[in-house]
Design a protein around this motif. Sequence first.
Motif, PDB file in Angstrom:
ATOM      1  N   LEU A 151      24.289  66.984  24.601  1.00 47.29           N
ATOM      2  CA  LEU A 151      22.988  66.576  25.348  1.00 47.29           C
ATOM      3  C   LEU A 151      23.031  67.317  26.712  1.00 47.29           C
ATOM      4  CD1 LEU A 151      23.237  63.020  24.171  1.00 47.29           C
ATOM      5  CD2 LEU A 151      21.805  64.531  23.542  1.00 47.29           C
ATOM      6  N   GLU A 152      24.346  67.378  27.409  1.00 47.04           N
ATOM      7  CA  GLU A 152      24.260  68.041  28.560  1.00 47.04           C
ATOM      8  C   GLU A 152      25.451  69.235  28.746  1.00 47.04           C
ATOM      9  OE1 GLU A 152      25.442  65.170  31.413  1.00 47.04           O
ATOM     10  OE2 GLU A 152      26.326  64.060  29.952  1.00 47.04           O
ATOM     11  N   PRO A 153      25.275  70.048  29.259  1.00 49.61           N
ATOM     12  CA  PRO A 153      26.236  71.260  29.410  1.00 49.61           C
ATOM     13  C   PRO A 153      27.531  70.950  30.373  1.00 49.61           C
ATOM     14  CG  PRO A 153      24.445  71.772  30.968  1.00 49.61           C
ATOM     15  CD  PRO A 153      24.050  70.674  30.174  1.00 49.61           C
ATOM     16  N   LEU A 154      28.617  71.292  30.050  1.00 45.32           N
ATOM     17  CA  LEU A 154      29.620  71.329  30.916  1.00 45.32           C
ATOM     18  C   LEU A 154      29.718  72.495  31.781  1.00 45.32           C
ATOM     19  CD1 LEU A 154      32.510  73.273  29.992  1.00 45.32           C
ATOM     20  CD2 LEU A 154      32.427  71.172  28.211  1.00 45.32           C
ATOM     21  N   PRO A 415      27.152  72.950  42.894  1.00 41.89           N
ATOM     22  CA  PRO A 415      26.270  71.955  42.543  1.00 41.89           C
ATOM     23  C   PRO A 415      26.432  71.606  41.073  1.00 41.89           C
ATOM     24  CG  PRO A 415      24.995  73.673  43.011  1.00 41.89           C
ATOM     25  CD  PRO A 415      26.427  74.041  43.747  1.00 41.89           C
ATOM     26  N   LYS A 416      26.242  70.542  40.518  1.00 39.36           N
ATOM     27  CA  LYS A 416      26.091  70.334  38.981  1.00 39.36           C
ATOM     28  C   LYS A 416      24.932  70.541  38.079  1.00 39.36           C
ATOM     29  CE  LYS A 416      29.864  66.797  39.734  1.00 39.36           C
ATOM     30  NZ  LYS A 416      30.870  67.725  39.577  1.00 39.36           N
ATOM     31  N   PRO A 417      24.991  70.986  37.108  1.00 39.24           N
ATOM     32  CA  PRO A 417      23.654  71.278  36.869  1.00 39.24           C
ATOM     33  C   PRO A 417      22.896  69.878  36.278  1.00 39.24           C
ATOM     34  CG  PRO A 417      25.488  71.488  34.837  1.00 39.24           C
ATOM     35  CD  PRO A 417      25.870  71.352  36.387  1.00 39.24           C
ATOM     36  N   ALA A 418      21.685  69.843  36.481  1.00 41.53           N
ATOM     37  CA  ALA A 418      21.018  68.713  36.180  1.00 41.53           C
ATOM     38  C   ALA A 418      20.710  68.583  34.625  1.00 41.53           C
ATOM     39  CB  ALA A 418      19.205  68.694  36.694  1.00 41.53           C
ATOM     40  N   THR A 419      21.055  67.392  34.077  1.00 41.12           N
ATOM     41  CA  THR A 419      20.972  67.054  32.628  1.00 41.12           C
ATOM     42  C   THR A 419      19.483  66.692  32.185  1.00 41.12           C
ATOM     43  OG1 THR A 419      22.983  66.093  32.700  1.00 41.12           O
ATOM     44  CG2 THR A 419      21.785  65.352  30.877  1.00 41.12           C
ATOM     45  N   GLY A 420      19.108  67.231  31.033  1.00 38.43           N
ATOM     46  CA  GLY A 420      17.850  67.198  30.580  1.00 38.43           C
ATOM     47  C   GLY A 420      17.057  68.314  30.593  1.00 38.43           C
ATOM     48  N   LEU A 421      17.528  69.470  31.260  1.00 41.58           N
ATOM     49  CA  LEU A 421      16.628  70.834  31.201  1.00 41.58           C
ATOM     50  C   LEU A 421      16.638  71.357  30.102  1.00 41.58           C
ATOM     51  CD1 LEU A 421      17.068  71.992  35.100  1.00 41.58           C
ATOM     52  CD2 LEU A 421      15.260  70.660  33.957  1.00 41.58           C
ATOM     53  N   VAL A 422      17.943  71.425  29.304  1.00 38.52           N
ATOM     54  CA  VAL A 422      18.051  72.215  27.979  1.00 38.52           C
ATOM     55  C   VAL A 422      19.103  71.471  27.180  1.00 38.52           C
ATOM     56  CG1 VAL A 422      19.380  73.956  28.876  1.00 38.52           C
ATOM     57  CG2 VAL A 422      18.079  74.272  26.766  1.00 38.52           C
ATOM     58  N   LEU A 423      18.949  71.000  26.177  1.00 39.44           N
ATOM     59  CA  LEU A 423      19.842  70.616  25.097  1.00 39.44           C
ATOM     60  C   LEU A 423      20.028  71.310  23.948  1.00 39.44           C
ATOM     61  CD1 LEU A 423      17.878  68.180  26.800  1.00 39.44           C
ATOM     62  CD2 LEU A 423      18.627  66.415  24.855  1.00 39.44           C
ATOM     63  N   ARG A 424      21.163  70.967  23.161  1.00 40.90           N
ATOM     64  CA  ARG A 424      21.348  71.595  21.806  1.00 40.90           C
ATOM     65  C   ARG A 424      21.505  70.902  20.859  1.00 40.90           C
ATOM     66  NH1 ARG A 424      26.929  73.114  19.593  1.00 40.90           N
ATOM     67  NH2 ARG A 424      26.266  74.705  18.354  1.00 40.90           N
ATOM     68  N   SER A 425      20.857  70.966  19.802  1.00 41.97           N
ATOM     69  CA  SER A 425      20.937  70.043  18.592  1.00 41.97           C
ATOM     70  C   SER A 425      21.539  70.933  17.578  1.00 41.97           C
ATOM     71  CB  SER A 425      19.399  69.771  18.085  1.00 41.97           C
ATOM     72  OG  SER A 425      19.338  69.395  16.672  1.00 41.97           O
ATOM     73  N   LEU A 426      22.868  70.407  17.147  1.00 42.07           N
ATOM     74  CA  LEU A 426      23.540  70.970  16.086  1.00 42.07           C
ATOM     75  C   LEU A 426      22.785  71.228  14.716  1.00 42.07           C
ATOM     76  CD1 LEU A 426      25.663  70.016  18.482  1.00 42.07           C
ATOM     77  CD2 LEU A 426      27.489  69.997  16.561  1.00 42.07           C
ATOM     78  N   THR A 427      21.732  70.410  14.504  1.00 41.98           N
ATOM     79  CA  THR A 427      20.970  70.676  13.455  1.00 41.98           C
ATOM     80  C   THR A 427      20.289  72.041  13.310  1.00 41.98           C
ATOM     81  OG1 THR A 427      19.119  69.218  14.025  1.00 41.98           O
ATOM     82  CG2 THR A 427      21.057  68.259  12.878  1.00 41.98           C
ATOM     83  N   LEU A 428      20.019  72.825  14.169  1.00 44.33           N
ATOM     84  CA  LEU A 428      19.205  73.738  14.354  1.00 44.33           C
ATOM     85  C   LEU A 428      20.120  75.002  14.268  1.00 44.33           C
ATOM     86  CD1 LEU A 428      16.672  72.785  17.371  1.00 44.33           C
ATOM     87  CD2 LEU A 428      16.162  72.847  14.857  1.00 44.33           C
ATOM     88  N   ASP A 429      21.277  74.915  14.592  1.00 44.46           N
ATOM     89  CA  ASP A 429      22.084  76.198  14.748  1.00 44.46           C
ATOM     90  C   ASP A 429      22.718  76.446  13.077  1.00 44.46           C
ATOM     91  OD1 ASP A 429      21.904  76.018  17.206  1.00 44.46           O
ATOM     92  OD2 ASP A 429      23.955  75.575  17.813  1.00 44.46           O
TER      93      ASP A 429
END
Length: 429
Positions: A151-154, A415-429
Amino acid sequence: MNSTGPAANDGLHLLPFRGLRYDAHRVGSLAAVTSPPYDVVVRPDGLHHLESADPHNIVRLILPQAATNGARHRQAAQTLDSWLAEGVLAPDPEPALYVYEQRKGDLLQRGLIGALELSAPAEGVVLPHEDVMPHVVEDRAALMRTTTANLEPLLLTYRGNGTATGATAVMERTVLRAPLLATTTEDGFSHRLWAVTEPADIAEIADDLAHHQALIADGHHRWATYLRLREEHPEPGPWNYGLVLLVDTARYPLQVRAIHRLLNHLPVTDALSALGHHFRIRTLEEGTTLPAAMDVLASAASEGNAFLLTGGDGRFHLIDRPDPDLVARTVPADRPESWRTLDATVLHATLLDRIWNIPDTPEHIAYIHDTAAAVTQAARRGGTAVLMHPVREDVVRDLARQGVTMPRKSTSFGPKPATGLVLRSLTLD
C-alpha cells in the motif's frame, strides 16, 4: 552506499509493475486522498483529520479502524476491493517504473518507484540500520496478506557518482515530459509522478542499479515484512518483490531528523527526580519557545549525550553529561564506539531500562516524528516527551556497512514519499 560494494549484477533489481492509482475524477483532489507513511500519522488527531479530508483517503487502507486486528485488516481489504470495483483506484495499462518528484522551496527530491527483488542477494544489498518491533511487523504482514497489496513504498537510498548518468539520466529526461499527476499537499510539498515504460530506459536503469547497494532510510518494519512474506511464499512470484522508492542521495541528499519518545505514564517531575546525580539537569527559562529549546539541545548534543524533557509543567528541561560509570555499566560493550555513544543507545540502555524502568511497549512508549506534536501530547497526557537531536547521516551509513543496527526509531529520513500516489497489487503481477 557506493558502486564498489556489490559486484555487477549482484546489486539492486528494480522491476516495472502496473501501479494502482486514484482516478482524479472520482475523488475530491489527489492531495486530499494522500497521507504520510502509516507510522508518521499522529493518532488520533492526524488520523481523524485525514479520514475527514476525503472519504477515499488512503489512511482507510493503511490504518483501518475496527475493534480487532483481524477486523481491521479485513476492513482494509474490503475497502480496497470496493474502490477497485467503483473505479476510484484503477491499474495503469502497462507495467512501469515511476519517477517521483517532491519539491518545496529550494528542496528538490527525485527517485524511482518500482518493485524491488527480494531474493537472497537483496538481503546483503539492502542494508537496515535500525531494529524492528515484532508486533509491528506482524501487523503489517497481516495487512499485506489480507489486502494482497503493497500500500505504500518504503524509502531506500543509494550513492551514485553525483552525475546525470544511468538511472539519474533517465529520470532527468523523463521529467521534461508532462507528468501523470501533479498535486500539492497541505504541508506545502508539490508531488509529480511519471511512468517509465520504454524498454531502453528500463534497461539503462537496470544496468546502473545492478552495481549499487541501498540503505533503508524509512520503512524498516515494511522491509522486515517483505522478507517474512517472501519466506511464506518461496515459489517465484509477486511475493518475491516489494514496493520501494529508491533515491540517489549523491544527487538528491535527504534530510535526517530525530524521532522523539513520549513516555505515556511517567510525569516529567518523576522523570527528573529519578535522575538523581546521574545527569546534569538545567531547566530552561520560562517562556522559552520550542525552536529556541531545540537550539539549546543541538548545542549540548555537539558535546555529548543530551535530551530535552517536557511535560505537564510546560517547561523544557535539558539533561546532559551522563555519569560515565553508569553509562559503562548499562551500555553493551560489544558494539562499535559510534553505536555506544548514540543518544538513542544511552536513552534506551541507561535511562529507559535502568533509571526509569520503562518497558519498550506501545502502552508505555509512543514514537513521534513531529516535535510539536510530541510536546503537545506530553502536556495533554501528563507524560514526558523526550526530545532527541538527529544523528548524522554518515554515522548511520557507517554502522549499516558494519552490519550494526541502531536502536529502533533512531532516525527519520525525509522528505518521505506521500502515501496514496501509487500502490502495488500483487494480484496484477
